[in-house]
Enzyme design. Structure first.
Site, short mmCIF file in Angstrom:
data_model
loop_
_atom_site.label_atom_id
_atom_site.label_comp_id
_atom_site.label_asym_id
_atom_site.label_seq_id
_atom_site.Cartn_x
_atom_site.Cartn_y
_atom_site.Cartn_z
CB SER A 54 -0.35 -12.78 -7.85
OG SER A 54 0.20 -13.13 -6.60
CG ASP A 73 3.75 -13.41 -5.95
OD1 ASP A 73 2.81 -13.50 -6.75
OD2 ASP A 73 3.71 -12.68 -4.94
CG ASP A 74 2.64 -10.96 -9.78
OD1 ASP A 74 2.35 -11.29 -8.62
OD2 ASP A 74 2.59 -9.78 -10.18
CB CYS A 80 1.00 -1.43 -19.58
SG CYS A 80 1.32 -2.09 -17.96
CG ASN A 129 -7.52 2.26 -16.94
OD1 ASN A 129 -6.86 2.47 -15.93
ND2 ASN A 129 -7.36 1.19 -17.68
N GLY A 130 -6.00 5.40 -16.49
CA GLY A 130 -4.67 5.85 -16.89
C GLY A 130 -4.17 6.95 -15.98
CB CYS A 185 -10.00 2.60 -12.79
SG CYS A 185 -9.30 4.10 -12.18
N GLY A 211 -10.06 -2.48 -9.49
CA GLY A 211 -10.29 -1.35 -8.58
C GLY A 211 -11.40 -1.67 -7.62
CB CYS A 256 7.51 -1.17 -13.77
SG CYS A 256 6.87 -2.41 -14.90
CB CYS A 294 3.77 2.51 -13.21
SG CYS A 294 2.77 2.74 -14.69
CE1 TYR A 301 -1.35 -8.69 -8.46
CE2 TYR A 301 -1.93 -6.51 -9.27
CZ TYR A 301 -2.05 -7.51 -8.32
OH TYR A 301 -2.87 -7.33 -7.25
P1 AMP Z 1 4.94 -6.57 -2.01
O1 AMP Z 1 4.33 -7.37 -0.93
O2 AMP Z 1 4.92 -5.09 -1.70
O3 AMP Z 1 6.29 -7.03 -2.45
O4 AMP Z 1 3.99 -6.72 -3.28
C1 AMP Z 1 4.05 -7.87 -4.06
C2 AMP Z 1 2.70 -8.48 -4.18
O5 AMP Z 1 1.77 -7.51 -4.63
C3 AMP Z 1 2.72 -9.59 -5.19
O6 AMP Z 1 2.06 -10.71 -4.65
C4 AMP Z 1 1.97 -9.06 -6.40
O7 AMP Z 1 1.12 -10.03 -6.95
C5 AMP Z 1 1.18 -7.89 -5.86
N1 AMP Z 1 1.23 -6.69 -6.71
C6 AMP Z 1 2.15 -6.31 -7.58
N2 AMP Z 1 1.83 -5.12 -8.17
C7 AMP Z 1 0.67 -4.75 -7.62
C8 AMP Z 1 -0.20 -3.63 -7.80
N3 AMP Z 1 0.07 -2.65 -8.69
N4 AMP Z 1 -1.33 -3.59 -7.07
C9 AMP Z 1 -1.62 -4.56 -6.19
N5 AMP Z 1 -0.84 -5.63 -5.97
C10 AMP Z 1 0.28 -5.73 -6.67
#
Ligand code: AMP
Length: 455
Positions: free
Chosen positions: A295, A357-358, A248, A110-111, A10, A36, A448, A394, A254
């Site tokens: 992202s 994407d990230d 982290c 948070n944690g 959070c 959050g 992760c 995680c 992200y």
């Molecule tokens: P997915 O669609 O399940 O592959 O999730 C990937 C997408 O979720 C990417 O666009 C990331 O930016 C985003 N993402 C990655 N980690 C998280 C997280 N912990 N909470 C919310 N979004 C996330």
């Protein structure tokens, strides 16, 4: 490590010795809404009593002038709760408030505590009654039962029982206590506020973007293993645990806002560097680089600048829809991606596209994006991810699903590429990630990505 059902992650904020502390807490929470969206809450103290208001919803939905006017006093703490699938009861919103023999306390966290289950069982055997599923509640019980005479010593005694990731802010009627775990898994920064009468106030927050909004000056990060005590005497610092920093790395990938300073670096710059590294590691001929909004934006700019391939916003995001992760069922998750993202067909048609994407978690977002770009007539689609494959959940506070749902834990990169339907797929290497972060003396928690848990 085994305790996945009581996760907490959070945004937290604490404000001390500031006129109208609750309103500053409100704005800070607003700036950290991305951390959050499920529930939010504020506790404030006027020195006589602590008042708490918490509810499901966004900061701007939960609070208005009327509710904020009930939160009087010179100190306040606040919390934004991240959605966790299945558990959305109000009992799990924070701050948690309790009365005990020394008075009143409210706590935000948070944690994620990795030994919460054992401690909870021990406390229950000893007669404690729990009101929520949150591991945070353990701390209240431990403080209430500790043998020491004053609150500072009780908090120290209680904290030393805990393992895992925690940034706690604890409000008593007259004081505020801030504790960051000895590994410093989650970020926590300290800032200073100049009051109109010349006196000095303090703010502690998960991200520095909160300081920018409320006009606070960043002083430093709260050190791993440190406890800060704010009282009428000012601020005192104690080292209560030997520090062993493992912050982290996913905050950079992200979680944090790009305009925040995390562990002393601007997040935007690190994300851009990740994109640059990705371009060096994975060159490919293409017509356009486009980000997955929002992202992938910073990394895509980095990739474009390094490769010389033009950057375009080929996909437009509807900002009025929450994050795709929030919905618990797969069916709704897929629908939400379509609601959220709309491509600009004229940009995409007949082009060789690099999409950045990230991260890939379950693969849902990437698969949907490849499909909408194919539907627009893209000639080639090369998906590039500015972090390594996410292969392990995680346990220190980021909401990743169970390992069985992590696509890269089950499939090779080639299989993931086939699953999402792209022409190619590449990830940033762990070495590339390290180079982008660029802090030589720092070890990061990257469990992760490499499955190495230090606790
Ligand atoms: P997915 O669609 O399940 O592959 O999730 C990937 C997408 O979720 C990417 O666009 C990331 O930016 C985003 N993402 C990655 N980690 C998280 C997280 N912990 N909470 C919310 N979004 C996330």
């Amino acid at each position: 490590m085994e305790n996945k059902d009581w996760k907490e992650e959070c945004a937290v904020v604490g404000v001390y010795n500031v006129t109208n502390a609750a309103s500053m807490t409100y704005y800070s929470l607003f700036s950290m809404q991305h951390r959050g969206q499920e529930a939010t809450g504020i506790s404030s103290s006027n020195g006589e009593k602590i008042v708490t208001i918490k509810k499901k919803g966004l900061v701007t939905e939960v609070f208005d002038n009327e509710s904020l006017s009930k939160l009087k006093g010179f100190s306040a703490i606040g919390h934004n709760r991240y959605s966790t699938a299945g558990e959305d009861s109000m009992a799990d919103a924070q701050p948690i408030f309790a009365r005990y023999d020394l008075g009143q306390v409210a706590i935000v966290h948070n944690g994620n505590l990795t030994n919460a289950k054992e401690i909870k069982q021990e406390l229950i055997r000893d007669g404690a009654i729990f009101q929520s599923y949150m591991d945070t509640e353990n701390l209240i019980h431990l403080i209430a039962r500790a043998k020491q005479e004053n609150l500072v010593d009780r908090i120290k005694e209680a904290i030393l029982r805990l393992k895992g990731a925690f940034c706690f802010i604890i409000l008593s009627r007259k004081k505020m206590f801030v504790i960051r775990d000895c590994n410093g898994f989650r970020p926590l920064s300290l800032g200073e506020i100049k009051n109109a009468d010349g006196s000095v106030g303090y703010i502690v927050a998960s991200e520095t973007c909160a300081f920018d909004l409320v006009g606070a000056k960043y002083l430093r990060d709260v050190a791993p293993g440190e406890m800060l005590v704010f009282s009428q005497k000012g601020m005192q610092s104690y080292n209560i645990m030997p520090s062993n920093p493992y912050p982290c790395v996913f905050e950079y990938v992200y979680f944090a806002r790009p305009d925040s300073h995390i562990y002393g670096n601007v997040v935007y710059n690190i994300r851009k560097a990740m994109g640059e590294e990705l371009a060096l590691e994975n060159p490919i001929e293409a017509d356009l680089v486009i980000p997955v909004p929002d992202s992938g934006v910073a990394a895509a700019i980095g990739y474009s600048q390094k490769s010389g391939i033009p950057f375009e916003l080929g996909i437009i995001r509807n900002h009025y829809i929450g994050r795709t992760f929030i919905e618990p069922t797969q069916q709704i998750r897929e629908l939400k991606v379509r609601l959220k993202l709309n491509p600009i067909k004229e940009l995409i048609e007949n082009k060789r596209i690099i999409v950045i994407d990230d991260s890939i978690v379950r693969g849902t977002t990437s698969k949907q994006i490849v499909k909408i770009l194919r539907d627009c007539g893209a000639k080639e689609i090369h998906m590039k991810i500015s972090s390594p494959p996410t292969i392990s959940p995680c346990y220190y506070g980021v909401d990743t699903p169970d390992i069985s749902e992590l696509i890269s834990a089950r499939m090779s990169n080639k299989e993931v590429c086939e699953f999402i339907g792209a022409d190619s797929l590449s990830f940033l290497s762990l070495e590339g990630l390290k180079r982008s972060v660029g802090l030589k003396d720092y070890k990061f928690c990257q469990a992760c990505f490499d499955g190495k848990y230090i606790l």
